[in-house]
Design a protein around this motif. Structure first.
Motif, PDB file in Angstrom:
ATOM      1  N   THR B  11     -36.355 -51.660  23.061  1.00  0.00           N
ATOM      2  CA  THR B  11     -36.202 -49.917  23.397  1.00  0.00           C
ATOM      3  C   THR B  11     -37.833 -49.897  23.741  1.00  0.00           C
ATOM      4  O   THR B  11     -38.618 -50.594  23.810  1.00  0.00           O
ATOM      5  CB  THR B  11     -35.909 -49.447  22.268  1.00  0.00           C
ATOM      6  OG1 THR B  11     -36.914 -49.607  21.170  1.00  0.00           O
ATOM      7  CG2 THR B  11     -34.386 -49.709  21.468  1.00  0.00           C
ATOM      8  N   ARG B  17     -32.996 -54.148  21.048  1.00  0.00           N
ATOM      9  CA  ARG B  17     -31.421 -53.543  21.524  1.00  0.00           C
ATOM     10  C   ARG B  17     -30.396 -54.453  21.870  1.00  0.00           C
ATOM     11  O   ARG B  17     -29.394 -54.023  22.020  1.00  0.00           O
ATOM     12  CB  ARG B  17     -31.666 -52.120  22.277  1.00  0.00           C
ATOM     13  CG  ARG B  17     -31.934 -52.316  23.593  1.00  0.00           C
ATOM     14  CD  ARG B  17     -32.025 -51.058  24.354  1.00  0.00           C
ATOM     15  NE  ARG B  17     -32.852 -51.291  25.473  1.00  0.00           N
ATOM     16  CZ  ARG B  17     -32.045 -51.135  26.886  1.00  0.00           C
ATOM     17  NH1 ARG B  17     -30.931 -50.550  26.809  1.00  0.00           N
ATOM     18  NH2 ARG B  17     -32.637 -51.101  27.877  1.00  0.00           N
ATOM     19  N   ALA B 138     -24.559 -53.042  22.923  1.00  0.00           N
ATOM     20  CA  ALA B 138     -25.564 -54.361  22.329  1.00  0.00           C
ATOM     21  C   ALA B 138     -25.185 -55.542  22.601  1.00  0.00           C
ATOM     22  O   ALA B 138     -24.049 -55.754  22.319  1.00  0.00           O
ATOM     23  CB  ALA B 138     -25.898 -54.271  20.727  1.00  0.00           C
ATOM     24  N   GLY B 319     -31.526 -50.659  17.038  1.00  0.00           N
ATOM     25  CA  GLY B 319     -32.277 -50.169  18.235  1.00  0.00           C
ATOM     26  C   GLY B 319     -31.526 -49.554  19.232  1.00  0.00           C
ATOM     27  O   GLY B 319     -31.834 -48.514  19.919  1.00  0.00           O
ATOM     28  N   GLN B 320     -30.080 -50.087  19.261  1.00  0.00           N
ATOM     29  CA  GLN B 320     -29.090 -49.645  20.320  1.00  0.00           C
ATOM     30  C   GLN B 320     -28.883 -48.012  19.927  1.00  0.00           C
ATOM     31  O   GLN B 320     -28.790 -47.261  20.850  1.00  0.00           O
ATOM     32  CB  GLN B 320     -27.881 -50.314  20.369  1.00  0.00           C
ATOM     33  CG  GLN B 320     -27.020 -49.979  21.544  1.00  0.00           C
ATOM     34  CD  GLN B 320     -27.648 -50.348  23.079  1.00  0.00           C
ATOM     35  OE1 GLN B 320     -27.474 -49.689  23.811  1.00  0.00           O
ATOM     36  NE2 GLN B 320     -27.786 -51.395  23.096  1.00  0.00           N
ATOM     37  N   GLU B 323     -31.532 -45.721  20.422  1.00  0.00           N
ATOM     38  CA  GLU B 323     -31.689 -45.404  22.112  1.00  0.00           C
ATOM     39  C   GLU B 323     -30.624 -44.434  22.614  1.00  0.00           C
ATOM     40  O   GLU B 323     -30.899 -43.443  23.378  1.00  0.00           O
ATOM     41  CB  GLU B 323     -31.448 -47.102  22.961  1.00  0.00           C
ATOM     42  CG  GLU B 323     -31.872 -46.896  24.338  1.00  0.00           C
ATOM     43  CD  GLU B 323     -33.546 -47.192  24.365  1.00  0.00           C
ATOM     44  OE1 GLU B 323     -34.162 -46.888  23.451  1.00  0.00           O
ATOM     45  OE2 GLU B 323     -33.809 -47.730  25.456  1.00  0.00           O
TER      46      GLU B 323
END
Lengths: 429, 335
Positions: B11, B17, B138, B319-320, B323
């Protein structure tokens, strides 16, 4: 139709003349050159100030996907793109669907080109039936139907024995051969240059010897059979060396290189960029330099677009499954001029490799700007720039080697047989 | 590639991610994966082996190539993170009906999948999916062609760290079919990034890439030289197809030249670790006495596999999700 261009610099043997002049075109021919025609009544006057007037560019290797599925463009769309790129003549490869291995398919291509085409279209027929590399095609029949050469269309002929017989038979009828050198068993399942990038990305490689052993074989067989061989597109330095040696020994051979191979290297496929999946593969910087040098020295006779339009989906897959080929016919001249601007190639060598070189391969009279010559003409503004973008291309294949980057050289006008087939509108199209 | 691979996997804040390749990831991130995996090892020792990190999330195991071991460790890892798991054996369903990879994945995304664990026979397939098909799901690479198998490499790194404590100063030899091995490519990158002294490849030229130095390793052709002063030996699995492809004369000749026997093991440093991503071909790559011997850590590698996969899945999911919330999925293709 009668029209004229004023203040233009005619390009003779790759060199634009120092002094601007006027050219009068009447009924498809250059009627007069150099005088002041302001008294003549013409239908069109074109101001060519700051522009070159080239004999129409010739592309020896341009895939027109017709007959074929309707997804990757047509003769209409792709010759329109070619005219925009300054080409007045394109040789279309035999790998249509169905394959151009019979007079009927050749007639079909020529009929459609006559009706819908924007450039001259010279079909290259298949050397073997179905391009399968086993049985000879009706070579004499294909030639009579209008094929200017016979080729393998990027498919390899499996056996040397068949290839030798193809060459001997072709020689009997004086048929020209356009052959792409690739040793199928060495290329195997490869999809990228067998080098640093493929090693890192874990892509099956196509080694350099897949090309050089095939070049050697073709040269030896052509020497023995006396066949009229045109070889390429070449991708590596050692192939240039081999062709140079053959030419120096006096063999009847010519060669071509694709514009992408003068522009890009294996680095272009970083990140699994399928746009640059090419056949032959893009190789190293040293190879690119040697190919440029080959054009400069004349060992390589012609720069070709190796235009292969494919629809968007053809590149939407994991890299090895993407369809090889780029959409280049609109930008070939500009990409070449970019190499000239970078100091990698002389202007003269570039322009010859797009005009006189390919004409010689086809056995045509050397193209030039002279009275009474057929008015296949390309007007280029070398100082102007344009920006290729997927949405503004004429070709149905959106996969260009450069996008959103300014390229030098705008084709202002393309005329075939004196008829204006493309004119730059100044709006980016 | 290192740059494009980095941009695709991280990210804007540098969080994971997608987990597609070791290439492009830096030392702090790899160390964080190992630390996180360490913390999950404890979960596996509890009576109730679950944490709620992926509760309510759907993980799809997409195996375009058959695999039992890798798929089951991913499945177990996802379940220990409390995710809903769907196993799809794509090799025998959609693609054989002519559906394109893109269409298959877009359909699965429509079922509100949050993560694809993907194995594919083509190098770069997970990159393609993360870049052009479903960037908002992801993607965890469970092995792509000859390219990378990054979770396998990370579990090997965890094993090395458990035994050696540190990577600096280590010499590691990777023996066997490097050319066709996605595991080797990931391992070489991970070892170099984590700072070992030297990575060596020991193989005949037919089992090495055309330009092996591109991988960042030193090449040896003989075990006697390559194993000298080595602290870790990683044996790669030899596929039977290699004999048919005229890359090797026979399994017995390979064993004679490159099989890890007690005799050859003696060239390495005393106490050198012996590793193998499995499944082992006894008497082809390795002598049974070595595989089952005191220096072998082959079984521990399997236990670590679940912990590493839990670490990677939880980090990439985090992370995904960040985001998605910030709505700035950089690097997402418009196509």
């Amino acid at each position: 139709m009668k029209w004229r261009v004023d203040n233009i610099h005619p390009v003779i043997d790759g060199e634009p003349s120092a002094n601007p002049t006027s050219v009068l075109v009447v009924d498809g021919r250059i009627a007069a050159l150099g005088a002041d025609f302001s008294g003549e009544r013409v239908e069109r006057e074109v101001d060519g100030a700051g522009q070159w007037l080239l004999p129409g560019l010739i592309d020896l290797n341009c895939h027109l996907p017709e007959p074929g599925s309707d997804r990757g463009g047509s003769i209409e769309s792709e010759t329109r793109a070619a005219a925009r790129g300054g080409f007045t003549t394109v040789c279309t490869t035999p790998d249509t669907s169905p394959i151009n291995d019979s007079g009927a398919v050749t007639h079909l291509i020529l009929d459609v080109a006559e009706r819908n085409g924007h450039t001259r279209v010279l079909p290259v027929g298949a050397l073997t039936r179905g391009l399968e590399g086993e049985r000879l095609s009706d070579m004499a029949g294909l030639t009579r139907a209008g094929c200017v050469a016979l080729g393998n269309g990027g498919h390899t002929t499996a056996s040397s024995r068949v290839l030798r017989r193809c060459m001997a038979y072709a020689h009997t009828f004086g048929v020209r051969l356009f052959l792409q050198p690739e040793n199928a068993s060495l290329a195997s399942d490869g999809c990228a240059h067998d080098g640093l990038v493929a090693a890192r990305l874990g892509l099956p490689g196509i080694p350099e010897v897949a090309e050089t052993t095939a070049v050697n074989e073709l040269l030896m067989l052509a020497e023995e059979t006396g066949a009229n061989l045109h070889i390429g597109p070449l991708s590596c330095a050692r192939s240039v060396t081999l062709v140079r040696a053959a030419k120096e020994a006096g063999h009847n051979v010519t060669a071509e290189v694709g514009i992408a191979h003068l522009e890009a290297t294996e680095a272009a496929i970083e990140g699994y960029n399928g746009t640059f999946h090419s056949r032959p593969p893009l190789r190293t910087e040293a190879d690119r330099r040697a190919l440029l040098e080959g054009v400069e020295s004349g060992v390589i006779d012609a720069i070709v677009s190796q235009h292969r339009p494919s629809d968007k989906a053809a590149k939407l897959a994991p890299f090895p499954e993407t369809q090889p080929g780029l959409s280049t016919v609109e930008s070939t001249l500009s990409l070449g001029l970019e190499r000239v601007a970078a100091g990698e190639l002389s202007r003269r060598a570039l322009l010859r490799a797009l005009t006189c070189g390919p004409a010689r391969v086809l056995g045509l009279e050397a193209p030039t700007i002279a009275e009474d010559r057929v008015a296949d003409l390309t007007l280029v503004a070398p100082e102007q720039h344009w920006m290729p973008a997927a949405r503004s291309l004429y070709s149905a294949g959106p996969h260009l080697p450069v996008m959103e980057r300014e390229l030098p050289g705008v084709v202002m006008l393309t005329a075939v047989d004196g008829r204006i087939r493309h004119e730059h509108k100044g709006d980016g199209s | 590639m290192p740059d494009s691979s980095r941009r695709l996997q991280l990210t804007a804040d540098g969080e994971l991610r997608h987990f597609l390749a070791i290439e492009g990831l830096d030392e702090p991130l790899l160390t964080r994966i190992l630390d996180t995996a360490d913390s999950f090892i404890e979960v596996g020792e509890r009576t109730i082996k679950k944490v709620p990190l992926l509760r309510g999330r759907t993980v799809v195991n997409l195996f375009f190539e058959p695999s039992t071991r890798t798929r089951s460790t991913f499945e177990l890892a996802a379940k220990r993170l409390s995710a809903d798991v769907l196993n799809l054996d794509i090799g025998t369903s959609a693609t054989s009906k002519g559906e394109s990879l893109s269409d298959t994945l877009l359909n699965l995304r429509a079922m509100a999948s949050d993560m694809f664990v993907m194995r594919h026979s083509q190098s770069g397939a997970p990159h393609f999916v993360a870049q052009s098909v479903t960037p908002d799901v992801a993607i965890i690479n469970a092995g792509d062609g000859r390219h990378e198998h990054p979770t396998q490499a990370m579990l090997d790194m965890l094993t090395i760290r458990q035994h050696m404590k540190t990577f600096s100063g280590l010499r590691v030899a990777i023996v066997g079919d490097v050319q066709h091995s996605r595991v080797a490519r990931s391992q070489i990158r991970a070892l170099n990034t984590l700072g070992v002294d030297e990575v060596r490849l020991i193989a005949p030229d037919t089992l090495l890439p055309h330009e092996p130095e591109a991988l960042g390793a030193r090449v040896f052709h003989r075990m006697e030289e390559g194993l000298r002063n080595v602290d870790v030996i990683i044996m790669l699995r030899l596929q039977h197809e290699r004999m048919e492809g005229a890359l090797l004369p026979s399994e017995s000749e390979f064993y004679r030249m490159y099989g890890l026997t007690r005799e050859k093991l003696a060239y390495a440093n005393p106490g050198a670790l012996v590793m193998h991503p499995g499944p082992i071909n006894r008497g082809v790559e390795i002598e049974s006495a070595v595989a089952d011997g005191p220096q072998s850590v082959i079984l521990g590698q399997v236990t670590n596999g679940i912990a590493v996969r839990m670490a990677v899945m939880s980090m990439a999911m985090g992370g995904q999700l960040n985001e998605r919330q910030s709505g700035t999925s950089e690097g997402v293709a418009s196509s």
